[in-house]
Design a protein around this motif. Structure first.
Motif, PDB file in Angstrom:
ATOM      1  N   LEU A 116       1.022  -1.666  -0.058  1.00  0.00           N
ATOM      2  CA  LEU A 116       0.049  -0.468   0.379  1.00  0.00           C
ATOM      3  C   LEU A 116       0.668   1.197  -0.309  1.00  0.00           C
ATOM      4  O   LEU A 116       0.243   2.453  -0.443  1.00  0.00           O
ATOM      5  CB  LEU A 116      -0.648   0.187   1.468  1.00  0.00           C
ATOM      6  CG  LEU A 116      -2.125  -0.649   0.551  1.00  0.00           C
ATOM      7  CD1 LEU A 116      -2.798  -1.205   2.358  1.00  0.00           C
ATOM      8  CD2 LEU A 116      -2.597  -0.992   0.061  1.00  0.00           C
ATOM      9  N   SER A 117       1.686   1.049   0.697  1.00  0.00           N
ATOM     10  CA  SER A 117       2.538   2.487   0.671  1.00  0.00           C
ATOM     11  C   SER A 117       3.164   2.866  -1.127  1.00  0.00           C
ATOM     12  O   SER A 117       3.092   3.978  -0.876  1.00  0.00           O
ATOM     13  CB  SER A 117       3.897   2.339   1.416  1.00  0.00           C
ATOM     14  OG  SER A 117       5.151   1.159   0.187  1.00  0.00           O
ATOM     15  N   LYS A 118       2.787   1.695  -2.173  1.00  0.00           N
ATOM     16  CA  LYS A 118       3.829   2.093  -3.471  1.00  0.00           C
ATOM     17  C   LYS A 118       2.121   3.076  -3.922  1.00  0.00           C
ATOM     18  O   LYS A 118       2.057   3.838  -4.790  1.00  0.00           O
ATOM     19  CB  LYS A 118       3.564   1.236  -4.438  1.00  0.00           C
ATOM     20  CG  LYS A 118       4.935   0.940  -3.755  1.00  0.00           C
ATOM     21  CD  LYS A 118       5.981   1.341  -3.813  1.00  0.00           C
ATOM     22  CE  LYS A 118       6.883   0.690  -3.459  1.00  0.00           C
ATOM     23  NZ  LYS A 118       8.837   1.327  -2.793  1.00  0.00           N
ATOM     24  N   ILE A 119       1.096   2.410  -3.186  1.00  0.00           N
ATOM     25  CA  ILE A 119      -0.554   3.497  -3.716  1.00  0.00           C
ATOM     26  C   ILE A 119      -0.774   4.215  -3.570  1.00  0.00           C
ATOM     27  O   ILE A 119      -0.915   5.752  -3.528  1.00  0.00           O
ATOM     28  CB  ILE A 119      -1.604   2.693  -3.855  1.00  0.00           C
ATOM     29  CG1 ILE A 119      -1.525   0.662  -3.601  1.00  0.00           C
ATOM     30  CG2 ILE A 119      -2.971   3.117  -3.229  1.00  0.00           C
ATOM     31  CD1 ILE A 119      -2.123  -0.127  -3.305  1.00  0.00           C
ATOM     32  N   PHE A 120      -0.630   5.062  -2.100  1.00  0.00           N
ATOM     33  CA  PHE A 120      -0.440   5.951  -1.083  1.00  0.00           C
ATOM     34  C   PHE A 120      -0.436   6.472  -1.325  1.00  0.00           C
ATOM     35  O   PHE A 120       0.744   6.901  -1.486  1.00  0.00           O
ATOM     36  CB  PHE A 120      -0.643   5.814   0.285  1.00  0.00           C
ATOM     37  CG  PHE A 120      -2.157   5.549   0.916  1.00  0.00           C
ATOM     38  CD1 PHE A 120      -3.143   5.066   0.520  1.00  0.00           C
ATOM     39  CD2 PHE A 120      -1.766   4.014   1.336  1.00  0.00           C
ATOM     40  CE1 PHE A 120      -3.860   4.360   0.890  1.00  0.00           C
ATOM     41  CE2 PHE A 120      -2.597   3.541   2.236  1.00  0.00           C
ATOM     42  CZ  PHE A 120      -3.958   3.391   1.997  1.00  0.00           C
TER      43      PHE A 120
ATOM     44  N   ARG B 152       0.345   2.056   7.261  1.00  0.00           N
ATOM     45  CA  ARG B 152      -0.227   2.144   8.499  1.00  0.00           C
ATOM     46  C   ARG B 152      -1.663   1.897   7.944  1.00  0.00           C
ATOM     47  O   ARG B 152      -2.673   3.041   7.331  1.00  0.00           O
ATOM     48  CB  ARG B 152       0.007   2.860   9.458  1.00  0.00           C
ATOM     49  CG  ARG B 152      -0.907   2.045  10.705  1.00  0.00           C
ATOM     50  CD  ARG B 152      -0.339   3.172  11.152  1.00  0.00           C
ATOM     51  NE  ARG B 152      -1.369   4.363  11.365  1.00  0.00           N
ATOM     52  CZ  ARG B 152      -1.202   5.771  11.503  1.00  0.00           C
ATOM     53  NH1 ARG B 152       0.049   6.163  12.261  1.00  0.00           N
ATOM     54  NH2 ARG B 152      -2.175   6.558  11.427  1.00  0.00           N
ATOM     55  N   VAL B 153      -2.674   0.529   7.464  1.00  0.00           N
ATOM     56  CA  VAL B 153      -3.598   0.587   7.967  1.00  0.00           C
ATOM     57  C   VAL B 153      -4.322   1.073   8.967  1.00  0.00           C
ATOM     58  O   VAL B 153      -4.607   0.393   9.800  1.00  0.00           O
ATOM     59  CB  VAL B 153      -4.543  -0.707   7.336  1.00  0.00           C
ATOM     60  CG1 VAL B 153      -5.525  -1.253   7.364  1.00  0.00           C
ATOM     61  CG2 VAL B 153      -3.608  -1.504   6.244  1.00  0.00           C
ATOM     62  N   ASP B 154      -5.260   2.155   8.913  1.00  0.00           N
ATOM     63  CA  ASP B 154      -6.125   2.666   9.960  1.00  0.00           C
ATOM     64  C   ASP B 154      -8.124   1.769   9.751  1.00  0.00           C
ATOM     65  O   ASP B 154      -8.335   1.485  11.448  1.00  0.00           O
ATOM     66  CB  ASP B 154      -6.078   4.214  10.239  1.00  0.00           C
ATOM     67  CG  ASP B 154      -4.701   4.846  10.139  1.00  0.00           C
ATOM     68  OD1 ASP B 154      -4.146   4.372  10.875  1.00  0.00           O
ATOM     69  OD2 ASP B 154      -4.376   5.964   9.691  1.00  0.00           O
TER      70      ASP B 154
ATOM     71  N   GLN C 164     -13.385  -0.236   0.726  1.00  0.00           N
ATOM     72  CA  GLN C 164     -12.274   1.421   0.805  1.00  0.00           C
ATOM     73  C   GLN C 164     -11.762   0.844   1.952  1.00  0.00           C
ATOM     74  O   GLN C 164     -11.592   0.720   2.899  1.00  0.00           O
ATOM     75  CB  GLN C 164     -13.177   2.134   0.959  1.00  0.00           C
ATOM     76  CG  GLN C 164     -12.561   3.885   1.324  1.00  0.00           C
ATOM     77  CD  GLN C 164     -13.708   4.213   1.618  1.00  0.00           C
ATOM     78  OE1 GLN C 164     -15.040   3.927   1.671  1.00  0.00           O
ATOM     79  NE2 GLN C 164     -13.327   5.575   2.304  1.00  0.00           N
ATOM     80  N   ILE C 165     -10.288   1.435   1.408  1.00  0.00           N
ATOM     81  CA  ILE C 165      -9.087   1.588   2.117  1.00  0.00           C
ATOM     82  C   ILE C 165      -7.954   3.015   3.014  1.00  0.00           C
ATOM     83  O   ILE C 165      -7.822   3.940   2.310  1.00  0.00           O
ATOM     84  CB  ILE C 165      -7.365   0.063   1.294  1.00  0.00           C
ATOM     85  CG1 ILE C 165      -8.030  -1.092   1.635  1.00  0.00           C
ATOM     86  CG2 ILE C 165      -6.858   0.675   2.941  1.00  0.00           C
ATOM     87  CD1 ILE C 165      -7.285  -1.835   0.550  1.00  0.00           C
ATOM     88  N   ASP C 166      -8.340   2.773   4.542  1.00  0.00           N
ATOM     89  CA  ASP C 166      -7.880   4.104   5.142  1.00  0.00           C
ATOM     90  C   ASP C 166      -6.587   3.973   5.850  1.00  0.00           C
ATOM     91  O   ASP C 166      -7.082   3.780   6.416  1.00  0.00           O
ATOM     92  CB  ASP C 166      -9.071   4.912   5.711  1.00  0.00           C
ATOM     93  CG  ASP C 166      -8.457   6.205   6.771  1.00  0.00           C
ATOM     94  OD1 ASP C 166      -8.162   6.522   6.084  1.00  0.00           O
ATOM     95  OD2 ASP C 166      -9.321   6.512   7.686  1.00  0.00           O
ATOM     96  N   GLY C 167      -5.463   4.429   4.690  1.00  0.00           N
ATOM     97  CA  GLY C 167      -4.246   4.596   5.536  1.00  0.00           C
ATOM     98  C   GLY C 167      -3.144   5.752   5.248  1.00  0.00           C
ATOM     99  O   GLY C 167      -3.956   6.499   4.794  1.00  0.00           O
ATOM    100  N   ARG C 168      -2.016   5.435   5.420  1.00  0.00           N
ATOM    101  CA  ARG C 168      -1.539   6.118   4.847  1.00  0.00           C
ATOM    102  C   ARG C 168       0.116   5.912   5.596  1.00  0.00           C
ATOM    103  O   ARG C 168       0.507   4.742   5.466  1.00  0.00           O
ATOM    104  CB  ARG C 168      -1.406   7.624   6.709  1.00  0.00           C
ATOM    105  CG  ARG C 168      -1.213   7.261   7.557  1.00  0.00           C
ATOM    106  CD  ARG C 168      -1.241   8.006   8.716  1.00  0.00           C
ATOM    107  NE  ARG C 168      -2.164   8.246   8.817  1.00  0.00           N
ATOM    108  CZ  ARG C 168      -3.503   9.304   8.745  1.00  0.00           C
ATOM    109  NH1 ARG C 168      -3.111  10.297   8.477  1.00  0.00           N
ATOM    110  NH2 ARG C 168      -4.954   9.073   8.496  1.00  0.00           N
ATOM    111  N   VAL C 169       1.403   6.730   4.892  1.00  0.00           N
ATOM    112  CA  VAL C 169       2.164   6.332   4.740  1.00  0.00           C
ATOM    113  C   VAL C 169       3.212   6.514   5.887  1.00  0.00           C
ATOM    114  O   VAL C 169       2.560   7.613   6.638  1.00  0.00           O
ATOM    115  CB  VAL C 169       3.629   6.331   3.422  1.00  0.00           C
ATOM    116  CG1 VAL C 169       4.879   6.757   3.752  1.00  0.00           C
ATOM    117  CG2 VAL C 169       2.900   6.247   2.293  1.00  0.00           C
ATOM    118  N   SER C 170       3.985   5.633   6.335  1.00  0.00           N
ATOM    119  CA  SER C 170       4.459   5.539   7.561  1.00  0.00           C
ATOM    120  C   SER C 170       6.120   5.226   7.919  1.00  0.00           C
ATOM    121  O   SER C 170       6.234   5.583   9.015  1.00  0.00           O
ATOM    122  CB  SER C 170       3.529   4.407   9.329  1.00  0.00           C
ATOM    123  OG  SER C 170       4.196   3.216   8.962  1.00  0.00           O
TER     124      SER C 170
END
Length: 122
Positions: free
Chosen positions: A30-34, A44-46, A113-119
Motif C-alpha cells: 500500500l505504500s506504493k499506492i498511497f 499503516r492501515v487505519d 475502501q482502505i483508509d491508511g497512510r505511509v508511515s
C-alpha cells in the motif's frame, strides 16, 4: 439467483437463502499506492470499509508481513461500525492483504475502501 442452460436449450434457475460472502484480496504494498513524498515503503492501515448493498454485517481482517519470505500475521476479525461502515485497525507493515466476510441479506458487494497512510522507511 443463479441461472443455467442445458445443451438442449432448457433454462434452469436456482434460488435460496443468501449465503455468507467471503473474499480474500491479493497482497498489496500500500505504500506504493498511497501518495507520499518520502518514498517510504511501510504503510499503516487505519480502517477498511466494505461497500455492499443490502441489510448485512461486514467483518474484516488485515493480514500483514514485513518481508515476502515471512509468514502472514492476521489481525483479529473486526466488525464494521454501524454508523460509519468502517472497521478500525492500526496495522503497520510493508505488505497487506484483506479478508472480508459479509453476512445477512446482502445483494451486491463491489469494493473495499482502505483508509491508511505511509508511515516510514526501515
Amino acid at each position: 439467483m443463479l441461472w443455467g442452460m442445458s445443451e438442449t436449450g432448457q433454462v434452469y434457475s436456482f434460488g435460496g437463502k443468501t449465503m455468507e460472502l467471503s473474499i480474500e484480496t491479493p497482497e498489496f504494498q500500500l505504500s506504493k499506492i498511497f501518495p507520499n513524498e518520502n518514498q517510504a515503503d511501510i504503510a499503516r492501515v487505519d480502517a477498511a470499509r466494505p461497500l455492499f448493498e443490502g441489510d448485512a454485517v461486514g467483518r474484516i481482517q488485515v493480514g500483514t508481513r514485513k518481508l515476502q519470505n515471512t509468514n502472514l500475521d492476521w489481525s483479529a476479525l473486526k466488525e464494521t461500525h454501524p454508523e460509519t461502515g468502517f472497521a478500525y485497525f492500526r496495522e503497520q507493515s510493508r505488505y497487506q492483504r484483506f479478508r472480508l466476510n459479509v453476512s445477512g441479506d446482502w445483494k451486491k458487494a463491489y469494493a473495499l475502501q482502505i483508509d491508511g497512510r505511509v508511515s516510514g522507511r526501515r
